[in-house]
Motif scaffolding. Structure first.
Motif, PDB file in Angstrom:
ATOM      1  N   PRO A  63       0.856  -1.200   0.000  1.00 38.90           N
ATOM      2  CA  PRO A  63       0.000   0.000   0.000  1.00 38.90           C
ATOM      3  C   PRO A  63       0.887   1.243   0.000  1.00 38.90           C
ATOM      4  O   PRO A  63       1.913   1.279   0.677  1.00 38.90           O
ATOM      5  N   LYS A  64       0.484   2.273  -0.758  1.00 41.96           N
ATOM      6  CA  LYS A  64       1.365   3.419  -0.904  1.00 41.96           C
ATOM      7  C   LYS A  64       0.606   4.699  -1.237  1.00 41.96           C
ATOM      8  O   LYS A  64      -0.550   4.668  -1.657  1.00 41.96           O
ATOM      9  N   SER A  65       1.311   5.805  -1.064  1.00 42.90           N
ATOM     10  CA  SER A  65       0.865   7.108  -1.550  1.00 42.90           C
ATOM     11  C   SER A  65       1.604   7.406  -2.845  1.00 42.90           C
ATOM     12  O   SER A  65       2.682   6.852  -3.097  1.00 42.90           O
ATOM     13  N   ILE A  66       1.033   8.290  -3.668  1.00 42.72           N
ATOM     14  CA  ILE A  66       1.659   8.577  -4.957  1.00 42.72           C
ATOM     15  C   ILE A  66       1.284   9.984  -5.413  1.00 42.72           C
ATOM     16  O   ILE A  66       0.242  10.514  -5.004  1.00 42.72           O
ATOM     17  N   SER A  81       9.977  12.696  -9.884  1.00 41.33           N
ATOM     18  CA  SER A  81      10.365  11.480  -9.150  1.00 41.33           C
ATOM     19  C   SER A  81      11.831  11.509  -8.741  1.00 41.33           C
ATOM     20  O   SER A  81      12.208  10.925  -7.720  1.00 41.33           O
ATOM     21  N   MET A  82      12.664  12.187  -9.515  1.00 39.44           N
ATOM     22  CA  MET A  82      14.085  12.292  -9.182  1.00 39.44           C
ATOM     23  C   MET A  82      14.346  13.325  -8.078  1.00 39.44           C
ATOM     24  O   MET A  82      15.323  13.217  -7.327  1.00 39.44           O
ATOM     25  N   TYR A  83      13.453  14.325  -7.966  1.00 40.07           N
ATOM     26  CA  TYR A  83      13.689  15.418  -7.020  1.00 40.07           C
ATOM     27  C   TYR A  83      12.970  15.261  -5.678  1.00 40.07           C
ATOM     28  O   TYR A  83      13.345  15.920  -4.702  1.00 40.07           O
ATOM     29  N   LEU A  84      11.961  14.414  -5.620  1.00 37.03           N
ATOM     30  CA  LEU A  84      11.244  14.246  -4.350  1.00 37.03           C
ATOM     31  C   LEU A  84      12.181  13.851  -3.201  1.00 37.03           C
ATOM     32  O   LEU A  84      12.096  14.437  -2.109  1.00 37.03           O
ATOM     33  N   PRO A  85      13.077  12.857  -3.375  1.00 40.81           N
ATOM     34  CA  PRO A  85      13.961  12.497  -2.257  1.00 40.81           C
ATOM     35  C   PRO A  85      14.982  13.580  -1.917  1.00 40.81           C
ATOM     36  O   PRO A  85      15.593  13.528  -0.844  1.00 40.81           O
ATOM     37  N   LYS A  86      15.178  14.552  -2.807  1.00 39.99           N
ATOM     38  CA  LYS A  86      16.090  15.651  -2.517  1.00 39.99           C
ATOM     39  C   LYS A  86      15.406  16.755  -1.704  1.00 39.99           C
ATOM     40  O   LYS A  86      16.082  17.545  -1.041  1.00 39.99           O
ATOM     41  N   ARG A  87      14.070  16.815  -1.787  1.00 39.25           N
ATOM     42  CA  ARG A  87      13.349  17.916  -1.159  1.00 39.25           C
ATOM     43  C   ARG A  87      12.610  17.540   0.121  1.00 39.25           C
ATOM     44  O   ARG A  87      12.278  18.402   0.933  1.00 39.25           O
ATOM     45  N   PHE A  88      12.308  16.252   0.303  1.00 42.10           N
ATOM     46  CA  PHE A  88      11.512  15.838   1.452  1.00 42.10           C
ATOM     47  C   PHE A  88      12.208  14.733   2.227  1.00 42.10           C
ATOM     48  O   PHE A  88      12.942  13.924   1.655  1.00 42.10           O
ATOM     49  N   LYS A  89      11.938  14.688   3.507  1.00 35.28           N
ATOM     50  CA  LYS A  89      12.454  13.626   4.357  1.00 35.28           C
ATOM     51  C   LYS A  89      11.690  12.328   4.086  1.00 35.28           C
ATOM     52  O   LYS A  89      10.568  12.350   3.578  1.00 35.28           O
ATOM     53  N   LYS A  90      12.317  11.217   4.466  1.00 34.05           N
ATOM     54  CA  LYS A  90      11.710   9.913   4.208  1.00 34.05           C
ATOM     55  C   LYS A  90      10.327   9.800   4.829  1.00 34.05           C
ATOM     56  O   LYS A  90       9.387   9.305   4.196  1.00 34.05           O
ATOM     57  N   GLU A  91      10.174  10.276   6.075  1.00 28.72           N
ATOM     58  CA  GLU A  91       8.877  10.162   6.737  1.00 28.72           C
ATOM     59  C   GLU A  91       7.814  11.013   6.042  1.00 28.72           C
ATOM     60  O   GLU A  91       6.625  10.661   6.043  1.00 28.72           O
ATOM     61  N   ASP A  92       8.238  12.131   5.424  1.00 34.51           N
ATOM     62  CA  ASP A  92       7.292  12.949   4.662  1.00 34.51           C
ATOM     63  C   ASP A  92       6.876  12.241   3.382  1.00 34.51           C
ATOM     64  O   ASP A  92       5.701  12.272   2.993  1.00 34.51           O
ATOM     65  N   LEU A  93       7.838  11.602   2.728  1.00 31.96           N
ATOM     66  CA  LEU A  93       7.534  10.901   1.486  1.00 31.96           C
ATOM     67  C   LEU A  93       6.630   9.696   1.722  1.00 31.96           C
ATOM     68  O   LEU A  93       5.862   9.311   0.834  1.00 31.96           O
ATOM     69  N   ASP A  94       6.710   9.088   2.902  1.00 28.52           N
ATOM     70  CA  ASP A  94       5.811   7.982   3.216  1.00 28.52           C
ATOM     71  C   ASP A  94       4.359   8.446   3.204  1.00 28.52           C
ATOM     72  O   ASP A  94       3.450   7.671   2.875  1.00 28.52           O
ATOM     73  N   LEU A  95       4.140   9.728   3.544  1.00 26.93           N
ATOM     74  CA  LEU A  95       2.781  10.294   3.551  1.00 26.93           C
ATOM     75  C   LEU A  95       2.405  10.864   2.186  1.00 26.93           C
ATOM     76  O   LEU A  95       1.297  10.639   1.689  1.00 26.93           O
ATOM     77  N   ASN A 114      -3.419   4.192  -1.835  1.00 28.56           N
ATOM     78  CA  ASN A 114      -4.531   4.599  -0.972  1.00 28.56           C
ATOM     79  C   ASN A 114      -4.609   6.111  -0.773  1.00 28.56           C
ATOM     80  O   ASN A 114      -5.629   6.647  -0.359  1.00 28.56           O
ATOM     81  N   THR A 115      -3.502   6.816  -1.049  1.00 28.61           N
ATOM     82  CA  THR A 115      -3.461   8.273  -0.881  1.00 28.61           C
ATOM     83  C   THR A 115      -2.758   8.896  -2.079  1.00 28.61           C
ATOM     84  O   THR A 115      -1.744   8.382  -2.542  1.00 28.61           O
ATOM     85  N   VAL A 116      -3.309  10.016  -2.573  1.00 26.31           N
ATOM     86  CA  VAL A 116      -2.706  10.686  -3.719  1.00 26.31           C
ATOM     87  C   VAL A 116      -2.403  12.141  -3.383  1.00 26.31           C
ATOM     88  O   VAL A 116      -3.117  12.778  -2.607  1.00 26.31           O
ATOM     89  N   THR A 117      -1.336  12.651  -3.977  1.00 23.57           N
ATOM     90  CA  THR A 117      -0.992  14.066  -3.916  1.00 23.57           C
ATOM     91  C   THR A 117      -1.050  14.606  -5.331  1.00 23.57           C
ATOM     92  O   THR A 117      -0.277  14.181  -6.193  1.00 23.57           O
ATOM     93  N   GLY A 148     -12.710   6.534  -3.174  1.00 25.95           N
ATOM     94  CA  GLY A 148     -12.250   6.339  -1.804  1.00 25.95           C
ATOM     95  C   GLY A 148     -10.813   6.705  -1.512  1.00 25.95           C
ATOM     96  O   GLY A 148     -10.263   6.273  -0.496  1.00 25.95           O
ATOM     97  N   TYR A 149     -10.168   7.497  -2.372  1.00 27.62           N
ATOM     98  CA  TYR A 149      -8.778   7.868  -2.127  1.00 27.62           C
ATOM     99  C   TYR A 149      -8.686   9.095  -1.217  1.00 27.62           C
ATOM    100  O   TYR A 149      -9.489  10.027  -1.328  1.00 27.62           O
ATOM    101  N   LYS A 150      -7.689   9.101  -0.334  1.00 21.66           N
ATOM    102  CA  LYS A 150      -7.360  10.298   0.426  1.00 21.66           C
ATOM    103  C   LYS A 150      -6.567  11.222  -0.501  1.00 21.66           C
ATOM    104  O   LYS A 150      -5.686  10.773  -1.225  1.00 21.66           O
ATOM    105  N   ILE A 151      -6.888  12.510  -0.442  1.00 18.98           N
ATOM    106  CA  ILE A 151      -6.343  13.437  -1.440  1.00 18.98           C
ATOM    107  C   ILE A 151      -5.681  14.630  -0.768  1.00 18.98           C
ATOM    108  O   ILE A 151      -6.236  15.239   0.154  1.00 18.98           O
ATOM    109  N   ARG A 152      -4.487  14.958  -1.265  1.00 19.38           N
ATOM    110  CA  ARG A 152      -3.811  16.206  -0.914  1.00 19.38           C
ATOM    111  C   ARG A 152      -3.538  16.972  -2.200  1.00 19.38           C
ATOM    112  O   ARG A 152      -3.146  16.386  -3.199  1.00 19.38           O
TER     113      ARG A 152
END
Length: 501
Positions: free
Chosen positions: A381-384, A397-411, A438-441, A469-473
């Motif tokens: 299960p994942k967010s995307i 996709s290449m820049y997300l790990p450069k801008r956010f912490k791992k725990e933020d990316l999990d959300l 289950n969650t989308v941004t 039924g998706y959680k949305i940001r």
């Protein structure tokens, strides 16, 4: 679906789904389909025009009538009504096309294409300008970006007329034939002990179509070539890769080096017909006037410095408008004999750890171990993130790990899905289900608030996600500094998020 098949059979080809709804149908949604190989019964062209799913209306973009749409986007024709257009199905010349090949076959052939179309220096610089470095560009190893250039058919190299760069060399008079696919398919046949691969494996791979050559009957090579393919791209430019959920290379878009342009007369003269000649490279235009009963004369010429050109002739004003063509085109052969038809793919841009995995790599024990890792990742299960544009999704996709912490990316999500246009938002849903999301941004371009069509499609996407039924940001940033989420990440702008209830 039965109605689609009926329309394809009647009009001799394929259609492309759009998100536009025929507003005359109040009780149900009847969508408009764009001609994508099928023949418009009004103008006879195979693109741009549209028909509604019920098959009762056509919007022709080329042939004018008294029913011009208010948004200047074509002319409405009612099929079966008082201004019905006669249409002879027998006049259509059938084109043999094949269903889209399996993804594993697409991956195999497109890797081979990249061997002959490596990334050129100018396109690599373009990717640098978008924020990518060499590690990001080469994350998929030999399954990434490429460059395509057609050679001038009149240019000869050592007496051999070169019709396709690295793919085809033919000089019928001297019986010289060299087709890279001959060697590739012959090797596959030897490995499998079957001629099946040589004659049919390429069927259904967009960009490939049947070899055709007008040559003297005395040429001994022609019969052997009839079942071999050639590969072609709409225009010179950067090959942008698209990947499926298994990280297989399944499609290319070409980002053209030179965007085409044309000039139309938006305000004409009362004293005769105007015809404009325009060079899209130099932007040089020439206007000819043909008064009734008189000879044609040139009344204006110059360089188009703006998209609207206001001119005068004998103190009478008239106006020209420069219309720009598309920047991205799918590598396709749906209109070619022996070509391929298929649906528009969605970009699955994984985070660097998963993107670097090769689903076809065999380890020392003979196992597809990296493919297994991808399959296990899919089941989690994942967010995307969701955005529009395959290249944009790749950069994000290449820049997300450069801008956010791992725990933020999990959300928020580590991976990105991209569709080729904002009106293709419905294509997200099947992939979201396959990836166990289950969650989308959502991260559409910030100009959606000014663009009515984009804004409506964005709202429809949010509604579709809520219904399923998706959680949305919703991601937001300073639109005056960066239009897209890729530029916002590259520029290290602050990204804010709004939860949708």
């Amino acid at each position: 679906m039965e109605k689609y098949v009926e329309l394809e059979k009647k009009f001799g080809g394929q259609f492309r789904e759009t998100s536009m709804v025929d507003s005359d149908y109040k009780d149900k949604k009847v969508y408009w389909l764009e001609f994508a190989g099928a023949v418009c019964p009004i103008c006879g062209h195979k693109s741009w025009c549209m028909i509604n799913v019920s098959g009762t209306k056509v919007i022709c973009m080329r042939v004018a009538n008294n029913h011009k749409l208010s948004n200047n986007n074509g002319y409405l024709y009612l099929l079966g009504n008082k201004y019905k257009v006669s249409f002879d199905v027998k006049a259509i010349k059938p084109v043999l096309t094949y269903p889209r090949a399996q993804d594993s076959v697409l991956d195999f052939f497109y890797r081979s294409v990249l061997l002959g179309c490596p990334l050129k220096k100018n396109h690599r610089q373009d990717l640098y300008n978008r924020g990518l470095d060499d590690t990001m560009i080469n994350i998929h190893n030999g399954r990434g970006f490429g460059s395509y250039y057609q050679l001038d058919p009149s240019v000869k190299d050592n007496g051999v007329k070169r019709l396709e760069p690295l793919f085809r060399q033919i000089d019928v008079s001297n019986n010289i034939v060299n087709n890279v696919w001959i060697n590739l398919l012959d090797n596959m046949s030897k490995i499998t002990h079957s001629n099946y691969y040589r004659h049919t494996l390429w069927h259904g791979v967009p960009g490939f179509f049947k070899f055709g050559l007008h040559a003297p009957r005395t040429s001994k090579n022609i019969p052997a070539l009839l079942n071999l393919p050639i590969f072609s791209v709409p225009a010179d430019g950067l090959l942008v890769p698209y990947y499926n959920e298994l990280n297989e290379l399944v499609a290319f878009q070409v980002r053209v080096d030179h965007v085409s342009a044309s000039v139309t007369v938006s305000k004409t003269l009362p004293c005769g017909d105007l015809k404009v000649y325009f060079n899209s490279h130099t932007k040089q235009y020439t206007v000819n006037l043909k008064p009734e009963g008189a000879k044609v004369r040139t009344i204006a010429s110059g360089i188009a410095k703006t998209d609207i050109i206001d001119l005068k002739y004998s103190n009478m004003p008239y106006q020209l408008k420069v219309e720009h063509g598309g920047k991205y085109f799918w590598v396709s052969s749906a209109k070619e004999n022996g070509g391929a038809r298929g649906k528009m793919p969605i970009q699955v841009a994984y985070n660097p750890d998963i993107a670097s995995l090769d689903p076809t790599k065999v380890d020392k024990d003979g196992n597809l171990s990296e493919r297994k890792i991808i399959q296990n990742y899919i089941k989690q299960p994942k967010s995307i993130w969701l955005t529009e544009g395959g290249l944009k999704a790749y950069i994000v996709s290449m820049y997300l790990p450069k801008r956010f912490k791992k725990e933020d990316l999990d959300l928020l999500g580590k991976d990105v899905l991209g569709v080729a246009g904002v009106n293709s938002y419905r294509n997200f849903l099947p992939m979201l289900k396959r990836l166990h999301v289950n969650t989308v941004t959502t991260a559409y371009d910030m100009d959606f608030q000014k663009n009515k069509q984009v804004k409506e499609n964005y709202r429809s996407l949010i509604s579709l996600l809520k219904e399923n039924g998706y959680k949305i940001r919703i991601a937001n940033w300073d639109g005056s500094k960066a239009k897209g989420i890729d530029d916002a990440l590259v520029q290290q702008l602050e990204i804010n998020f709004t939860n949708v209830n």
